[in-house]
Design a protein around this motif. Structure first.
Motif, short mmCIF file in Angstrom:
data_model
loop_
_atom_site.label_atom_id
_atom_site.label_comp_id
_atom_site.label_asym_id
_atom_site.label_seq_id
_atom_site.Cartn_x
_atom_site.Cartn_y
_atom_site.Cartn_z
N ALA A 164 1.52 5.22 -18.53
CA ALA A 164 0.33 5.99 -18.18
C ALA A 164 0.39 6.36 -16.70
N PRO A 165 -0.27 7.45 -16.29
CA PRO A 165 -0.29 7.82 -14.87
C PRO A 165 -0.85 6.68 -14.01
N CYS A 166 -0.32 6.54 -12.80
CA CYS A 166 -0.76 5.47 -11.92
C CYS A 166 -2.21 5.70 -11.48
N PRO A 167 -3.07 4.65 -11.52
CA PRO A 167 -4.46 4.78 -11.08
C PRO A 167 -4.61 4.35 -9.61
N GLY A 168 -5.84 4.46 -9.07
CA GLY A 168 -6.14 3.98 -7.73
C GLY A 168 -6.64 5.07 -6.82
N LEU A 169 -7.19 4.66 -5.65
CA LEU A 169 -7.67 5.63 -4.66
C LEU A 169 -6.51 6.42 -4.08
N PRO A 171 -2.92 6.37 -5.36
CA PRO A 171 -1.90 5.83 -6.27
C PRO A 171 -0.49 6.17 -5.82
N ALA A 172 0.42 5.27 -6.13
CA ALA A 172 1.83 5.48 -5.83
C ALA A 172 2.68 4.71 -6.83
N CYS A 173 3.90 5.16 -6.98
CA CYS A 173 4.88 4.45 -7.81
C CYS A 173 5.95 3.93 -6.87
N CYS A 174 5.98 2.63 -6.66
CA CYS A 174 6.93 2.01 -5.74
C CYS A 174 7.92 1.16 -6.52
N ASP A 175 9.17 1.57 -6.50
CA ASP A 175 10.23 0.84 -7.21
C ASP A 175 9.91 0.66 -8.69
N GLY A 176 9.30 1.68 -9.28
CA GLY A 176 9.04 1.65 -10.72
C GLY A 176 7.79 0.90 -11.12
N ASP A 180 -1.63 0.74 -5.48
CA ASP A 180 -2.61 1.51 -4.72
C ASP A 180 -2.31 1.29 -3.24
N LEU A 181 -1.90 2.34 -2.57
CA LEU A 181 -1.48 2.22 -1.17
C LEU A 181 -2.64 1.87 -0.24
N THR A 182 -3.87 1.93 -0.73
CA THR A 182 -5.00 1.57 0.13
C THR A 182 -5.25 0.07 0.14
N THR A 183 -4.72 -0.67 -0.85
CA THR A 183 -5.04 -2.09 -0.95
C THR A 183 -3.82 -3.00 -1.09
N ASP A 184 -2.66 -2.47 -1.39
CA ASP A 184 -1.48 -3.31 -1.64
C ASP A 184 -0.81 -3.70 -0.32
N ALA A 185 -0.87 -5.00 0.01
CA ALA A 185 -0.29 -5.47 1.27
C ALA A 185 1.23 -5.33 1.30
N LYS A 186 1.87 -5.26 0.12
CA LYS A 186 3.32 -5.08 0.08
C LYS A 186 3.71 -3.62 0.22
N HIS A 187 2.78 -2.73 -0.03
CA HIS A 187 3.02 -1.28 0.08
C HIS A 187 1.76 -0.67 0.67
N CYS A 188 1.53 -0.88 1.92
CA CYS A 188 0.27 -0.47 2.57
C CYS A 188 0.44 0.87 3.27
N GLY A 189 -0.19 1.90 2.71
CA GLY A 189 -0.07 3.23 3.30
C GLY A 189 1.14 3.99 2.81
N SER A 190 2.20 3.26 2.50
CA SER A 190 3.42 3.86 1.95
C SER A 190 4.20 2.80 1.21
#
Length: 276
Positions: A164-169, A171-176, A180-190
């Motif tokens: 399904a399409p990625c959700p979130g404010l 959204p991003a697909c990181c390494d498959g 959510d780039l607004t909240t993910d500390a492992k992928h913050c902003g990018s």
């Protein structure tokens, strides 16, 4: 007189055989060695069941011979021409006879025969949408419904074509994997930005990393570091909260809400502040 008689006989013989392209008299019978299955190429050479037709003085099988397919003189063309059951085809491109004549028909959502190999143009990364398409690229190439995509980065097909399409404010697909780039500390902003959290913890807030010192623990409810002298207390399923500008949120232990108190308060003061 004899000469005239001989000419007459020869003339009569010629009249009988002149219609053939390779006329002959075999056992007293006029024939055409070009197409007579009983005398093909020469008298008394009979075509067999493996090659039952005489075409141009050669026994052949019009069901499988690409030079005489279906009937004499019908020559098959193409990259890999073949005669399958008396019908010309190209084994390089025919999805009903892909590779050999006896091959099963190609299957799939959008089946095709590419260079003699069955593929599904809907999902094949080497032939995505057409046999002539370039191979799909990317870190994890995929062919989703006839469109090349990178399953490591695609918002619509993150990890797999059926995802399904990625959700979130943001959204991003990181390494498959969706995030959510607004909240993910492992992928913050990018996808390539991981927060370096302080001893007090921290997180990703609005795509920006927050790192808290030792005496100012991070509170997820307010997404801030607690001010000095305050701490996070969790009496329920939600993280504790100190609140912005040292203002604590409403208290309700019985409902499991978060509480924020000052470290300077003793247990009696805390109970008093909560109305007990």
């Amino acid at each position: 007189m004899l000469a005239f008689l001989l000419l007459g006989v020869l003339g009569s013989f010629y009249d009988h055989v002149k219609a053939g392209t390779q006329p002959a008299c075999c056992s007293g019978v006029c024939t055409d060695l070009d197409n007579d299955v009983a005398s093909c190429h020469a008298c008394n050479i009979t075509c067999t069941s493996e090659a039952p037709t005489c075409c141009s003085a050669t026994c052949t099988n019009t069901a499988i011979d690409p030079d005489t397919c279906g009937l004499c003189g019908s020559k098959c063309t193409g990259t890999n021409p073949a005669c399958c059951n008396g019908i010309c085809t190209d084994l390089s491109t025919d999805p009903a006879h892909c590779g050999p004549c006896l091959a099963s028909s190609c299957t799939g959502v959008n089946p095709a025969c590419c260079s003699g190999t069955c593929v599904d143009l809907n999902s094949d990364t080497n032939h995505c949408s057409s046999c002539s398409a370039l191979p799909c690229g990317g870190a994890q190439p995929g062919c989703c419904f006839g469109q090349c995509t990178d399953l490591f980065t695609s918002l619509q097909h993150c990890g797999s074509c059926t995802a399904a399409p990625c959700p979130g404010l943001l959204p991003a697909c990181c390494d498959g994997a969706c995030t959510d780039l607004t909240t993910d500390a492992k992928h913050c902003g990018s996808c390539s930005t991981a927060c370096n959290l302080g001893p007090g913890g921290g997180g990703c807030v609005g795509g920006n990393c927050i790192s808290c010192p030792t005496n100012q623990p991070f509170c997820q409810s307010s997404n801030t570091c607690c001010p000095g002298g305050f701490t996070c207390i969790n009496n329920g399923p939600l993280p504790g909260c100190c609140g912005p500008l040292n203002v604590c949120p409403p208290l309700s232990n019985y409902l499991g809400d978060s509480i924020c108190v000052s470290d300077a308060l003793d247990s009696t003061d805390r109970l008093s502040d909560q109305g007990f």
